[in-house]
Scaffold this motif. Structure first.
Motif, mmCIF file in Angstrom:
data_model
loop_
_atom_site.group_PDB
_atom_site.id
_atom_site.type_symbol
_atom_site.label_atom_id
_atom_site.label_comp_id
_atom_site.label_asym_id
_atom_site.label_seq_id
_atom_site.Cartn_x
_atom_site.Cartn_y
_atom_site.Cartn_z
ATOM 1 N N THR A 38 1.247 -0.726 -0.418
ATOM 2 C CA THR A 38 0.023 0.104 -0.185
ATOM 3 C C THR A 38 0.873 1.268 -0.195
ATOM 4 O O THR A 38 0.923 2.348 -0.795
ATOM 5 N N ILE A 39 2.008 1.292 1.071
ATOM 6 C CA ILE A 39 2.850 2.368 1.172
ATOM 7 C C ILE A 39 3.113 2.224 -0.345
ATOM 8 O O ILE A 39 3.594 3.075 -0.781
ATOM 9 N N LEU A 40 3.894 1.656 -0.572
ATOM 10 C CA LEU A 40 4.556 1.248 -2.121
ATOM 11 C C LEU A 40 4.149 2.509 -3.592
ATOM 12 O O LEU A 40 4.133 3.741 -3.281
ATOM 13 N N ALA A 41 3.044 1.868 -3.245
ATOM 14 C CA ALA A 41 2.235 2.633 -4.453
ATOM 15 C C ALA A 41 1.884 4.478 -3.685
ATOM 16 O O ALA A 41 2.091 5.878 -4.448
ATOM 17 N N GLU A 42 1.211 4.944 -2.067
ATOM 18 C CA GLU A 42 1.160 6.126 -2.394
ATOM 19 C C GLU A 42 2.934 6.471 -2.755
ATOM 20 O O GLU A 42 2.627 7.809 -2.448
ATOM 21 N N ALA A 43 4.233 5.724 -1.809
ATOM 22 C CA ALA A 43 5.051 6.844 -1.873
ATOM 23 C C ALA A 43 5.542 6.769 -3.679
ATOM 24 O O ALA A 43 6.383 8.199 -3.754
ATOM 25 N N PHE A 44 5.474 6.154 -4.541
ATOM 26 C CA PHE A 44 5.538 6.650 -5.933
ATOM 27 C C PHE A 44 4.769 7.750 -6.061
ATOM 28 O O PHE A 44 5.188 8.393 -6.582
ATOM 29 N N VAL A 45 3.603 8.372 -6.030
ATOM 30 C CA VAL A 45 2.879 9.362 -5.939
ATOM 31 C C VAL A 45 4.208 10.679 -5.674
ATOM 32 O O VAL A 45 4.440 11.470 -6.015
ATOM 33 N N VAL A 46 4.532 10.425 -3.840
ATOM 34 C CA VAL A 46 4.924 11.181 -3.549
ATOM 35 C C VAL A 46 5.868 11.824 -4.335
ATOM 36 O O VAL A 46 6.959 12.721 -4.491
ATOM 37 N N THR A 47 7.016 10.340 -5.035
ATOM 38 C CA THR A 47 8.806 11.620 -5.728
ATOM 39 C C THR A 47 7.431 11.303 -6.934
ATOM 40 O O THR A 47 8.679 12.526 -7.376
ATOM 41 N N VAL A 48 6.862 10.642 -7.469
ATOM 42 C CA VAL A 48 6.380 11.341 -8.870
ATOM 43 C C VAL A 48 6.338 13.050 -8.771
ATOM 44 O O VAL A 48 6.770 14.098 -9.965
ATOM 45 N N VAL A 49 5.379 13.365 -7.096
ATOM 46 C CA VAL A 49 4.737 15.384 -7.162
ATOM 47 C C VAL A 49 6.438 15.789 -6.581
ATOM 48 O O VAL A 49 6.269 16.669 -7.161
ATOM 49 N N GLY A 50 7.104 15.082 -5.769
ATOM 50 C CA GLY A 50 8.553 15.475 -5.448
ATOM 51 C C GLY A 50 8.997 15.855 -6.503
ATOM 52 O O GLY A 50 10.309 16.910 -6.511
ATOM 53 N N GLY A 51 9.432 14.884 -7.533
ATOM 54 C CA GLY A 51 10.427 15.132 -9.028
ATOM 55 C C GLY A 51 11.046 13.997 -8.164
ATOM 56 O O GLY A 51 11.970 13.657 -7.158
#
Lengths: 294, 234
Positions: A225-238
């Motif tokens: 679960t957190i992996l999917a959400e963290a990919f969002v974080v890295t995409v949003v953050g750059g």
């Protein structure tokens, strides 16, 4: 009435920051590993999960939570070193999809091993006694443990920042994330740097898993679960940006907790809506470099 | 000091260098000239160790280095300033210089070494805490050279240092190469500006289609219009 809802919103903001702190710890490793090694690490969630289980195991042996805070990142970080050295290193220079597939498979293996060792069902994870209860933070009572999570994340970030800004090794990492080739011709053995970065990233992911355990319990699938959400974080953050991971991690945490206050059923979707908006306006994320993937 | 024999290099399946042979003696400035795509950059990259597929022999100070990783060659005293400067974004001038020392045993001397190099490169001295990529192209090139020089290599390889740089800075830079030579540093130079390069070089190798086609003293080549016309005109 309006005063009450202000307090409620402020409290929910803090809840969001605590959630965001976990995202940040998880995503900085993911982002650092991608930025330096160009490895999209699908096993990062598994390291997070292993961190929680190592904590559980140490507690069952009679250890305390404070020992876990030190031992878990060391143990998980060491397993990260082994994975980089013996599984990922042979795949460098073969394109981005090789390590991606390897870590994807590895995450399944790690989850299955944990299921065999600890069973398929989850465990509760007690909040350490001294961190139970709530404290008045001005806008109302807030769980002490969540404040503690925010504090630990701040300490880890400060330590990481000092390390990157003030030490020679940190300088190598900052330069190597931008241009690994120039670092090589200036005499740096980059494979040693990559090994170390992977170890640090895994160790911090393990710590994040341990910190999340009292909030949500421990199950073998918690990393996915957190992996999917963290990919969002890295995409949003750059992709590859540590600063971006910090800001985007906190933002995602706050967005999730705010939507769960006003429209709980939208909370999970809100993350991806945020990502879609950011990608439309700024495809490389807040601090990302354009064309990194090409 | 540097001896290259039967050097062959490949990019993937394409065979880029064929049996390159050259030699650089201590204290010399040796120049590689030839058209774009003649194999000059590939030769330097093969010598420093940035290409995966090479064969033949490259000995530096009597040691075979082909097959060794780039950082080992650097440790022996071999420095390389790549094309397009490659100044690291997000780092200050001082941090870029520190980067040139991270692998060197002189790391403890960092402050003194940066002061020394700043004396040689006064343009950098004024800008030590400025973000490096905000400087002009010529200043960035000076920084790239300073970054490679700060660890006091025995041989420095420079790839197209004058490319895209104001003429006044090019003169300053070539003056610097003369000074480096007089202080005992050996230079292997790849340069499009043939007249300028031959003016400071001792000897030159002419490359064409991945092979050495001519080798002479710089003075002899300067006088040989036919060779220059045939292999160096753009």
């Amino acid at each position: 009435m309006s005063g009450l809802s202000f307090d409620l919103i402020a409290l929910q903001l803090f809840t969001g920051l605590a959630l965001g702190a976990i995202y940040v710890l998880f995503a900085i490793g993911l982002s650092l590993i991608f930025g330096m090694l160009t490895v999209v690490n699908f096993a990062h969630g598994a390291f997070y999960m292993v961190g929680a289980y190592v904590g559980l195991f140490l507690l069952s042996l009679g250890g305390n939570f404070w020992l876990c805070l030190v031992a878990v990142p060391l143990i998980v970080g060491t397993s990260g070193l082994i994975v980089e050295r013996f599984l990922i290193r042979p795949l460098y220079g073969r394109g981005i999809d090789y390590p991606l597939l390897l870590t994807f498979g590895l995450s399944y293996v790690m989850v299955e091993l944990i299921r065999i060792a600890f069973g398929k069902s989850g465990y509760p994870f007690d909040t350490p006694e001294i961190l139970q209860g709530a404290v008045n933070i001005g806008v109302g009572y807030f769980p002490l443990y969540r404040l503690f999570v925010i504090g630990i994340a701040a300490v880890v970030l400060l330590g990481l920042w000092l390390f990157l800004e003030r030490t020679s090794f940190g300088l190598i990492i900052r330069a190597g994330a931008r241009d690994p080739q120039i670092v090589r011709v200036l005499g740096v053995n980059v494979s040693r740097v990559w090994l170390f970065v992977f170890g640090i990233g895994s160790g911090i992911a393990g710590l994040a898993g341990l910190l999340a355990a009292p909030l949500q319990g421990v199950i073998p699938e918690m990393g996915a679960t957190i992996l999917a959400e963290a990919f969002v974080v890295t995409v949003v953050g750059g992709m590859g940006s540590i600063g971006g991971a910090v800001i985007a991690g906190l933002l995602v945490g706050v967005v999730v907790s705010m939507t769960s206050l006003f429209a709980p059923e939208m909370a999970k979707v809100s993350i991806f809506a945020l990502m879609a908006i950011v990608l439309l306006i700024r495809p490389q994320g807040f601090f990302g470099r354009a064309g990194l993937m090409s | 000091m540097l001896r290259v024999e039967n050097l062959n290099s490949w990019y993937g399946a394409s065979h880029v260098l064929q049996d390159i042979g050259l030699e650089v003696n201590k204290g010399e400035i040796v120049c590689l000239i030839g058209r774009n795509g003649a194999g000059k950059t590939t030769t330097l990259k093969s010598i420093i160790g940035l290409l995966d597929k090479t064969s033949g022999s490259v000995t530096f100070k009597g040691k075979e280095v082909l097959g060794q990783p780039a950082h080992v060659r650097f440790a022996l005293g071999l420095a390389y300033v790549p094309e397009e400067r490659r100044i690291v974004q997000g780092l200050t001038v001082r941090e870029n210089l520190r980067l040139g020392l991270v692998a060197s045993p002189d790391k403890k001397d960092e402050v003194r070494r940066i002061a020394q190099i700043a004396e040689i490169f006064p343009r950098l001295a004024e800008r030590l805490d400025q973000e490096a990529v905000t400087m002009s192209g010529g200043e960035q090139q000076m920084l790239a050279i300073a970054r490679a020089m700060i660890a006091k290599p025995d041989l420095i390889m420079l790839d197209e240092p004058s490319e895209g740089i104001m003429p006044v800075l090019v003169d300053e830079m070539f003056e610097l190469f003369r000074r480096m030579k007089s202080e005992g540093t050996t230079v292997l130079l790849v340069e499009q500006n043939v007249e300028l390069a031959l003016d400071i070089a001792d000897r030159a190798y002419v490359l064409d289609q991945g092979s050495v086609v001519h080798h002479a003293t710089a003075a002899a080549l300067l006088a040989n219009d036919e060779i220059k016309e045939r292999y160096c005109s753009v």
